[in-house]
Design an enzyme around this catalytic site. Structure first.
Site, mmCIF file in Angstrom:
data_model
loop_
_atom_site.group_PDB
_atom_site.id
_atom_site.type_symbol
_atom_site.label_atom_id
_atom_site.label_comp_id
_atom_site.label_asym_id
_atom_site.label_seq_id
_atom_site.Cartn_x
_atom_site.Cartn_y
_atom_site.Cartn_z
ATOM 1 N N ARG A 23 -0.087 5.788 -18.764
ATOM 2 C CA ARG A 23 -0.890 6.931 -19.226
ATOM 3 C C ARG A 23 -0.447 8.180 -18.463
ATOM 4 O O ARG A 23 -0.121 8.111 -17.288
ATOM 5 C CB ARG A 23 -2.358 6.630 -18.951
ATOM 6 C CG ARG A 23 -3.335 7.648 -19.442
ATOM 7 C CD ARG A 23 -4.774 7.166 -19.243
ATOM 8 N NE ARG A 23 -5.052 6.069 -20.167
ATOM 9 C CZ ARG A 23 -5.733 4.970 -19.857
ATOM 10 N NH1 ARG A 23 -6.229 4.805 -18.646
ATOM 11 N NH2 ARG A 23 -5.934 4.029 -20.766
ATOM 12 N N ASN A 87 -10.109 3.767 -10.129
ATOM 13 C CA ASN A 87 -8.996 2.914 -10.545
ATOM 14 C C ASN A 87 -8.424 2.204 -9.329
ATOM 15 O O ASN A 87 -8.073 2.858 -8.346
ATOM 16 C CB ASN A 87 -7.873 3.759 -11.157
ATOM 17 C CG ASN A 87 -8.317 4.526 -12.368
ATOM 18 O OD1 ASN A 87 -8.614 3.937 -13.391
ATOM 19 N ND2 ASN A 87 -8.363 5.847 -12.263
ATOM 20 N N ASP A 107 -11.288 -1.697 -12.249
ATOM 21 C CA ASP A 107 -11.936 -0.389 -12.141
ATOM 22 C C ASP A 107 -13.360 -0.592 -11.648
ATOM 23 O O ASP A 107 -13.959 -1.640 -11.880
ATOM 24 C CB ASP A 107 -11.991 0.308 -13.511
ATOM 25 C CG ASP A 107 -10.615 0.482 -14.129
ATOM 26 O OD1 ASP A 107 -9.775 1.140 -13.505
ATOM 27 O OD2 ASP A 107 -10.392 -0.046 -15.233
#
Length: 175
Positions: A23, A87, A107
């Site tokens: 990402r 995270n 997470d």
């Protein structure tokens, strides 16, 4: 080691254990930059997923990265309070292209009232088998879940009462 300067716009890129890009957050303003800590801010920033899907974040957030801990914290500023999305991943590395880390699936979501939950344990176990995470990584991650839980309970670092006020004000000044 390259360090971005305060007010500089950087990208944040997360990868998976196998080296594949996961990402990318396209624009984050650097609010603090030292060898150990980078704090950034963004609002309605473009996020690009590895498969090409794109979306835009819905609210301002303050991002906390540390060179000694295997987690980072995204503090989202919403009308009903501050939500923290933590995270579990490697300490950050940074170069002229981006701040980078490896995302290890686990997470922790922290709600405005202080409750928190560990998420994505199934995804972690699946990826651990598929990508052959070594036992040493598993031990480090489990230890950092404990460290992070203590930080949340003790209101340390990005969970301290003044953290958002200080860094969100700086973000509004810099953007």
């Amino acid at each position: 080691m390259y360090l971005p300067k305060e007010k500089e716009i950087i990208q944040i890129k997360s990868y998976k254990h196998n080296g594949k890009l996961h990402r990318t957050w396209k624009k984050t303003v650097v609010l603090k930059s030292t060898e150990n800590i980078i704090i950034g801010g963004n609002d309605h920033t473009l996020v690009v997923e590895a498969d090409g899907r794109k979306w835009v974040t819905r609210e301002p957030s303050i991002c906390y990265f540390h060179s000694d801990y295997w987690f980072n914290v995204i503090s989202m500023i919403r009308e009903d309070g501050i939500y923290h999305y933590c995270n579990l991943g490697t300490p950050f590395a940074v170069d002229e292209q981006a701040l980078k880390y490896i995302d290890y699936d686990l997470d922790i979501k922290v709600f405005p009232d202080g409750r928190f939950h560990l998420l994505d344990e199934g995804e972690y176990e699946q990826h651990r088998r598929q990508m052959k995470y070594p036992d040493s990584i598993d031990r480090i991650l489990r230890h950092n879940v404990d460290v992070l839980s203590h930080w949340i309970l003790d209101k340390k670092g990005p969970f301290s009462p003044d953290y958002i006020d200080i860094w969100y004000e700086k973000y509004k000044e810099y953007r």
